[in-house]
Write an enzyme that holds these catalytic residues in place. Structure first.
Site, mmCIF file in Angstrom:
data_model
loop_
_atom_site.group_PDB
_atom_site.id
_atom_site.type_symbol
_atom_site.label_atom_id
_atom_site.label_comp_id
_atom_site.label_asym_id
_atom_site.label_seq_id
_atom_site.Cartn_x
_atom_site.Cartn_y
_atom_site.Cartn_z
ATOM 1 N N HIS A 117 -61.321 -14.273 3.860
ATOM 2 C CA HIS A 117 -59.931 -14.785 3.061
ATOM 3 C C HIS A 117 -60.628 -15.152 1.807
ATOM 4 C CE1 HIS A 117 -56.209 -16.739 2.521
ATOM 5 N NE2 HIS A 117 -56.815 -17.459 1.757
ATOM 6 N N GLU A 118 -61.499 -16.199 1.872
ATOM 7 C CA GLU A 118 -61.897 -16.921 0.676
ATOM 8 C C GLU A 118 -62.714 -15.785 -0.363
ATOM 9 O OE1 GLU A 118 -60.995 -19.681 -0.125
ATOM 10 O OE2 GLU A 118 -60.036 -20.050 1.736
ATOM 11 N N ASP A 137 -24.158 2.963 28.921
ATOM 12 C CA ASP A 137 -23.753 3.772 27.646
ATOM 13 C C ASP A 137 -22.971 2.311 27.014
ATOM 14 O OD1 ASP A 137 -24.645 6.070 28.222
ATOM 15 O OD2 ASP A 137 -22.940 6.640 29.294
#
Length: 406
Positions: A21-22, A206
């Site tokens: 991420h970094e 149904d």
């Protein structure tokens, strides 16, 4: 042994996800002309570091003692940051808004890429599950009620069972047994086991709610895996809809399947994230000894425990799937438009752009950067809330952890 190894492996996998991420921030910052002063994995005292030159000067890389995250220090991320004179031309706050937004979005984008890569790998190796398996008490088949001889063997029976005789069909969704409302097949079966004789059962067919009287039949069942002898319980002769096996893909067909599956998964994760504020009471109750709600959020500790369970059980597909989900969640949370999240910085940059466009349309000069010092009180409130929630989840994960087998 394998449980402990699994905990360590999953914790390391989380750390690698944070480090990447970094890296996303760092790579895009450099590509757009911003100086990255430091890139570290972990927090606290420095265990090791090295400095390497690049076209904008140099960057210090290192590892710190507490492996609970990482950071990428970009020169001049805000106008109030201390910055050396030689770094001012490369300060982030002086760059065009699109460059700043690209750098800020690159971190969460990396988490999304990790998640997609993991889902793609799962699709090829194990196949992708159906996220829309029936969760309610839908009848798969009806049949006669046979006694259970052993844990692995059922007795013989013939003819229609009580449910079929009462008009219940495959595809019907049972919603109420006697006075007990049921949400899933296990809950329905548990309610039926306590009964004997004619019982009113409500079901949906149904879209219409119907009811019938079913003659609950007593029979023999082993009620647990460690039971030494069967018990007499009620039964009506219905079975659940069978679980669909994972769909298999090759490297080519896995590409569109990965994106389609991830879209469905994003919807489900979004629903779970939206419930987080409502789960504070459940977390407190779990800490106090109550049953842990399976929908309560978990911390890094809880995630690692679940990772350990998957390895201990040999469920590597669950290990990687859980890691993929975690990366999607990390990416999404980081885009929340509040400081100190990446999304908060994106919101500030977007505000500056819109504000200056309006000023330009009015014939005014562009205003200066937003004063982050004025935003600090709100930032501290967000940090306090996040810290409190993290403390709550970590405590719950230590005293009453979630399990994939509960």
């Amino acid at each position: 042994m394998m449980f402990g190894i699994g905990i360590v492996l999953f914790a390391l996998a989380i750390l690698v996800s944070v480090a990447l991420h970094e890296c996303g921030h760092m790579w895009v910052a450099r590509a757009t002309g911003m100086k990255v002063r430091r890139y570290f994995v972990g927090f606290g005292p420095t265990l090791w570091s090295t400095r390497r030159a690049n076209r904008l000067g140099s960057t210090e890389y290192g590892i710190k003692a507490i492996p609970l995250g990482g950071f990428c220090d970009i020169a001049g991320m805000t106008s109030v940051d201390e910055i050396a004179p030689e770094d001012r031309p490369y300060a982030m706050y002086k760059q065009k808004v699109w460059k700043r937004v690209a750098v800020l979005f690159a971190g969460p984008a990396m988490n999304f890429v990790i998640g997609l890569v993991l889902i793609y790998g799962i699709a090829i190796v194990w196949g992708l599950p159906n996220l829309h398996q029936p969760t309610t008490a839908i009848v798969g088949e009806t049949g006669c009620v046979a006694p259970q001889i052993t844990l692995e063997e059922m007795g013989e029976c013939t003819g229609p069972g009580p449910a079929a005789l009462a008009g219940i069909q495959a595809g019907d969704e049972i919603v109420k047994v006697g006075d007990t409302e049921v949400k899933d097949f296990a809950g329905m079966a548990a309610a039926v086991r306590k009964l004997d004789g004619p019982t009113r059962i409500e079901f949906k067919r149904d879209g219409r709610v119907m009811d019938t009287v079913v003659d609950v039949t007593p029979t023999q069942r082993f009620t647990s895996a460690d039971a030494s002898a069967p018990s007499t319980v009620g039964a009506i002769g219905v079975s659940a809809v069978p679980v669909q096996p994972p769909a298999q893909y090759n490297p080519i067909t896995a590409v569109p399947a990965t994106f389609a599956f991830t879209g469905d998964l994003a919807v489900e994760l979004g629903k779970s994230l939206a419930k987080i504020p409502t789960k504070i009471g459940a977390l407190v109750e779990a800490i106090g000894g109550g049953e842990r709600d399976k929908e309560t959020p978990i911390s890094v500790v809880g995630a690692s425990i679940i990772g350990g369970e998957t390895v201990d059980a040999g469920l590597w597909v669950a290990f990687w799937f859980f890691l993929a989900q975690l990366n999607f969640v990390l990416g999404a949370i980081n885009l929340v438009p509040l400081l100190p999240f990446d999304g908060g910085h994106i919101a500030v940059a977007t505000y500056e752009k819109i504000r200056n466009m309006i000023r330009s349309a009015r014939g005014m000069v562009a205003a200066g950067p937003v004063n982050y010092l004025k935003l600090m009180p709100a930032t501290y409130v967000v940090l306090a809330v996040v810290a409190g929630y993290m403390l709550l989840t970590v405590t719950a994960d230590l005293v009453n952890p979630l399990s994939i087998f509960q």
